[in-house]
Write a protein that holds these residues in place. Sequence first.
Motif, mmCIF file in Angstrom:
data_model
loop_
_atom_site.group_PDB
_atom_site.id
_atom_site.type_symbol
_atom_site.label_atom_id
_atom_site.label_comp_id
_atom_site.label_asym_id
_atom_site.label_seq_id
_atom_site.Cartn_x
_atom_site.Cartn_y
_atom_site.Cartn_z
ATOM 1 N N GLY A 109 0.793 -1.231 0.000
ATOM 2 C CA GLY A 109 0.000 0.000 0.000
ATOM 3 C C GLY A 109 0.822 1.276 0.000
ATOM 4 N N ARG A 141 1.817 2.043 -3.599
ATOM 5 C CA ARG A 141 0.617 2.517 -4.323
ATOM 6 C C ARG A 141 0.300 3.965 -3.943
ATOM 7 N NH1 ARG A 141 -3.385 -0.279 -1.433
ATOM 8 N NH2 ARG A 141 -3.390 1.565 -0.135
ATOM 9 N N ARG A 149 -0.585 -11.442 -5.200
ATOM 10 C CA ARG A 149 -1.190 -10.270 -4.539
ATOM 11 C C ARG A 149 -2.546 -9.936 -5.166
ATOM 12 N NH1 ARG A 149 2.393 -7.471 -1.029
ATOM 13 N NH2 ARG A 149 4.301 -8.701 -0.871
ATOM 14 N N ASP A 150 -3.349 -9.120 -4.457
ATOM 15 C CA ASP A 150 -4.751 -8.976 -4.874
ATOM 16 C C ASP A 150 -4.961 -8.160 -6.157
ATOM 17 O OD1 ASP A 150 -4.154 -6.617 -3.462
ATOM 18 O OD2 ASP A 150 -5.828 -6.786 -2.061
ATOM 19 N N ASN A 159 -1.577 -2.982 -6.244
ATOM 20 C CA ASN A 159 -0.948 -3.408 -4.983
ATOM 21 C C ASN A 159 0.190 -4.390 -5.254
ATOM 22 O OD1 ASN A 159 -2.734 -1.929 -3.488
ATOM 23 N ND2 ASN A 159 -4.106 -3.637 -3.035
ATOM 24 N N ASP A 194 -8.461 -15.522 -0.917
ATOM 25 C CA ASP A 194 -8.895 -14.752 0.250
ATOM 26 C C ASP A 194 -10.139 -13.961 -0.166
ATOM 27 O OD1 ASP A 194 -9.324 -13.198 2.438
ATOM 28 O OD2 ASP A 194 -7.341 -12.244 2.461
ATOM 29 N N ARG A 208 -10.703 -10.107 -0.116
ATOM 30 C CA ARG A 208 -10.229 -9.227 -1.192
ATOM 31 C C ARG A 208 -11.385 -8.586 -1.957
ATOM 32 N NH1 ARG A 208 -5.372 -13.178 -3.385
ATOM 33 N NH2 ARG A 208 -3.745 -12.284 -2.053
ATOM 34 N N ARG A 241 -12.152 -5.673 -0.049
ATOM 35 C CA ARG A 241 -11.057 -4.709 -0.270
ATOM 36 C C ARG A 241 -11.283 -3.974 -1.594
ATOM 37 N NH1 ARG A 241 -5.871 -4.995 2.083
ATOM 38 N NH2 ARG A 241 -4.798 -5.075 0.092
ATOM 39 N N ARG A 243 -13.804 -1.368 -1.053
ATOM 40 C CA ARG A 243 -13.210 -0.371 -0.135
ATOM 41 C C ARG A 243 -12.236 0.548 -0.888
ATOM 42 N NH1 ARG A 243 -7.608 -0.006 2.272
ATOM 43 N NH2 ARG A 243 -7.669 -2.172 2.938
ATOM 44 N N ARG A 246 -14.082 1.439 6.336
ATOM 45 C CA ARG A 246 -13.230 2.276 5.480
ATOM 46 C C ARG A 246 -13.978 2.676 4.209
ATOM 47 N NH1 ARG A 246 -7.189 -0.163 5.675
ATOM 48 N NH2 ARG A 246 -6.690 1.896 4.842
#
Length: 392
Positions: A32, A35, A116-117, A121, A159, A162, A165, A168, A206
Amino acid sequence: MQLDLSHPEFKAAIPIMKAIEAAGYEAYFVGGSVRDALLGLPIHDVDIASSAYPAEIKQIFQRTVDTGIQHGTVMVLDHGTGYEVTTFRTESGYQDFRRPDQVTFVRSLAEDLKRRDFTVNALAVRHDGTVIDLFGGLDDLTAKQLKAVGNPHERFHEDALRMMRGVRFESQLGFQLESATKAAIAENAPLLAHVSVERIAAEFTRLLTGIARQAGLTDFLATGLYRYAPLLDDQEAAITKLAAASGPQWAEPAVGWTLLAHLTQVPVVALMRAWKQANAMTELVKRATVLLGQLPTPSAWALYQAGAAALPVALAAAQALQPDFDAAPVAQAYQMLPIQAKSALAIDGKTLIAHGFAPGPKLGQVLNQLEQAVVAGELANDQAALLKAAGV
Ligand SMILES: Nc1ccn([C@@H]2O[C@H](COP(=O)(O)OP(=O)(O)OP(=O)(O)O)[C@@H](O)[C@H]2O)c(=O)n1
């Protein structure tokens, strides 16, 4: 592409990365902070990923703490600051849609980044600022797009959080989900049922406080994620209204919860318990929701009960629903209340007893009546008048 690493958080960590490289391994800033720095946003903790195994990191540095060694994370202590260094890893298994059955350390940055998602990221930065972009993350940053790395179904099966996420980040960053990624969320939304309420709530909070909550909420609805969120499964109409609430951004999560309680008509305590929110937050939202329900002309008692903490929450919620809502008269009515807290009441239980009132449950009731009468302006906040009204 180069990232300017003059930000103090990055700068301070560069010697750590150089030490890892000097020992013959690779080290990169990831996650993060990369990013957000590329977007020109403030950054928080920096994450370092490395080809060195945890035992090798511990050989390089004198002072380390095993903060998450089973996942490959070691904290390196340097001049009183801790830096988390995580070994490149791949994960496999994910039979429960939230935790890998097995974490395998690898030496390849590409292997690490590909699990990674989102592409934004999955960028890595060397200590000289060189950005490594294996999945088109830089283009997606420019396009303000959230695209899963590789096959989105695989990423969401690894996951399921995500998916939350994703919505979000839409709200937090003002980005849009790329179409195949969004379609995969819609298809896999039921997997959210495997994720703990606490983790869903952290993302949802968030989302509610983001700069583009309308976009996040719109896709929370469109993808069907809401069907797997506590007590929201049959609240399409209420969430649609929340998504349409166009007032300014708010930083205080209580505003979003208050709007949600108001629009869904779910009792606040039930809603907040289902979302595992802290008692203090529930109490705040409860008071703000009662007040919101009475705006624009609340009773003095509702204003008083809301108090200085819940008043701005209810006003921000009203402004979200109706951007031209005039908060000033309500704020002024609060300032004009004869008292703003029980501690300001010119009488208390001790005084009543000293004047011959018998201790017992009646005492509490009488005090309460006096408090309500003072707040309503029916009785002066004056000890003699209050004693008289209490009949002593
Ligand atoms: N479910 C997750 C959580 C995290 N990550 C990866 O781990 C990094 C760090 O995760 P985290 O600190 O949780 O979130 P950030 O992306 O850093 O975002 P923020 O700090 O705004 O929460 C992410 O950037 C992403 O590369 C992931 O792939 N899948």
